[in-house]
Write a protein that holds these residues in place. Structure first.
Motif, PDB file in Angstrom:
ATOM      1  N   UNK A   1       0.847  -1.165   0.000  1.00  0.00           N
ATOM      2  CA  UNK A   1       0.000   0.000   0.000  1.00  0.00           C
ATOM      3  C   UNK A   1       0.892   1.227   0.000  1.00  0.00           C
ATOM      4  N   UNK A   2       0.424   2.270  -0.655  1.00  0.00           N
ATOM      5  CA  UNK A   2       1.172   3.525  -0.746  1.00  0.00           C
ATOM      6  C   UNK A   2       0.347   4.676  -0.166  1.00  0.00           C
ATOM      7  N   UNK A   3       1.015   5.709   0.350  1.00  0.00           N
ATOM      8  CA  UNK A   3       0.276   6.887   0.806  1.00  0.00           C
ATOM      9  C   UNK A   3      -0.633   7.392  -0.310  1.00  0.00           C
ATOM     10  N   UNK A   4      -1.856   7.716   0.045  1.00  0.00           N
ATOM     11  CA  UNK A   4      -2.827   8.213  -0.925  1.00  0.00           C
ATOM     12  C   UNK A   4      -3.698   7.142  -1.557  1.00  0.00           C
ATOM     13  N   UNK A   5      -3.382   5.863  -1.340  1.00  0.00           N
ATOM     14  CA  UNK A   5      -4.238   4.788  -1.862  1.00  0.00           C
ATOM     15  C   UNK A   5      -5.590   4.818  -1.154  1.00  0.00           C
ATOM     16  N   UNK A   6      -6.660   4.637  -1.928  1.00  0.00           N
ATOM     17  CA  UNK A   6      -7.995   4.646  -1.335  1.00  0.00           C
ATOM     18  C   UNK A   6      -8.747   3.358  -1.654  1.00  0.00           C
ATOM     19  N   UNK A   7      -9.545   2.937  -0.689  1.00  0.00           N
ATOM     20  CA  UNK A   7     -10.434   1.786  -0.848  1.00  0.00           C
ATOM     21  C   UNK A   7      -9.722   0.553  -1.415  1.00  0.00           C
ATOM     22  N   UNK A   8      -8.581   0.208  -0.849  1.00  0.00           N
ATOM     23  CA  UNK A   8      -7.841  -0.990  -1.241  1.00  0.00           C
ATOM     24  C   UNK A   8      -8.445  -2.188  -0.520  1.00  0.00           C
ATOM     25  N   UNK A   9      -8.710  -3.259  -1.256  1.00  0.00           N
ATOM     26  CA  UNK A   9      -9.257  -4.464  -0.630  1.00  0.00           C
ATOM     27  C   UNK A   9      -8.128  -5.447  -0.357  1.00  0.00           C
ATOM     28  N   UNK A  10      -8.065  -5.908   0.885  1.00  0.00           N
ATOM     29  CA  UNK A  10      -7.055  -6.855   1.333  1.00  0.00           C
ATOM     30  C   UNK A  10      -7.776  -8.102   1.826  1.00  0.00           C
ATOM     31  N   UNK A  11      -7.281  -9.273   1.447  1.00  0.00           N
ATOM     32  CA  UNK A  11      -7.843 -10.531   1.928  1.00  0.00           C
ATOM     33  C   UNK A  11      -6.976 -11.061   3.056  1.00  0.00           C
ATOM     34  N   UNK A  12      -7.585 -11.320   4.199  1.00  0.00           N
ATOM     35  CA  UNK A  12      -6.883 -11.919   5.335  1.00  0.00           C
ATOM     36  C   UNK A  12      -7.313 -13.370   5.457  1.00  0.00           C
ATOM     37  N   UNK A  13      -6.347 -14.235   5.644  1.00  0.00           N
ATOM     38  CA  UNK A  13      -6.635 -15.654   5.837  1.00  0.00           C
ATOM     39  C   UNK A  13      -6.129 -16.079   7.209  1.00  0.00           C
ATOM     40  N   UNK A  14      -6.903 -16.914   7.867  1.00  0.00           N
ATOM     41  CA  UNK A  14      -6.556 -17.380   9.205  1.00  0.00           C
ATOM     42  C   UNK A  14      -7.554 -18.428   9.645  1.00  0.00           C
ATOM     43  N   UNK A  15      -7.805 -18.464  10.942  1.00  0.00           N
ATOM     44  CA  UNK A  15      -8.786 -19.414  11.492  1.00  0.00           C
ATOM     45  C   UNK A  15      -9.581 -18.742  12.592  1.00  0.00           C
TER      46      UNK A  15
END
Length: 88
Positions: A1-15
């Motif tokens: 991610x960079x400064x100024x990025x908007x509405x970035x979708x990140x997928x988290x995986x876990x349990x």
């Protein structure tokens, strides 16, 4: 991610994820909240997947971040899993 990025979708995986999970981004080795990041939404997909929408403001400092997921009274963390890069 960079400064100024908007509405970035990140997928988290876990349990052990559940509806209503909260996601926090913390500065590694300090536990302090990341500066300049805004979590807009956390969408529960299933017990092993969350989708997180977030933005970094234009002044977000470069940093390596831990990710903590809070579900009710329980939480789990991953260290140095996310970062904000230098401005390009």
């Amino acid at each position: 991610m960079h400064p100024g990025d908007t509405e970035v979708e990140v997928t988290l995986r876990g349990r052990g994820f559940a509806p209503g999970a909260r996601v926090e981004f913390l500065i590694s080795d300090t536990g302090n909240p990341a500066q300049g990041l805004t979590v807009h939404s956390v969408d529960f997909v299933d017990a092993e997947t969350l989708k997180v929408s977030l933005s970094a403001d234009a002044q977000a400092p470069p940093s390596i971040l831990d990710v903590r997921v809070v579900v009710g009274q329980r939480s789990g963390s991953g260290t140095e899993l996310f970062g904000v890069a230098s401005k390009s």
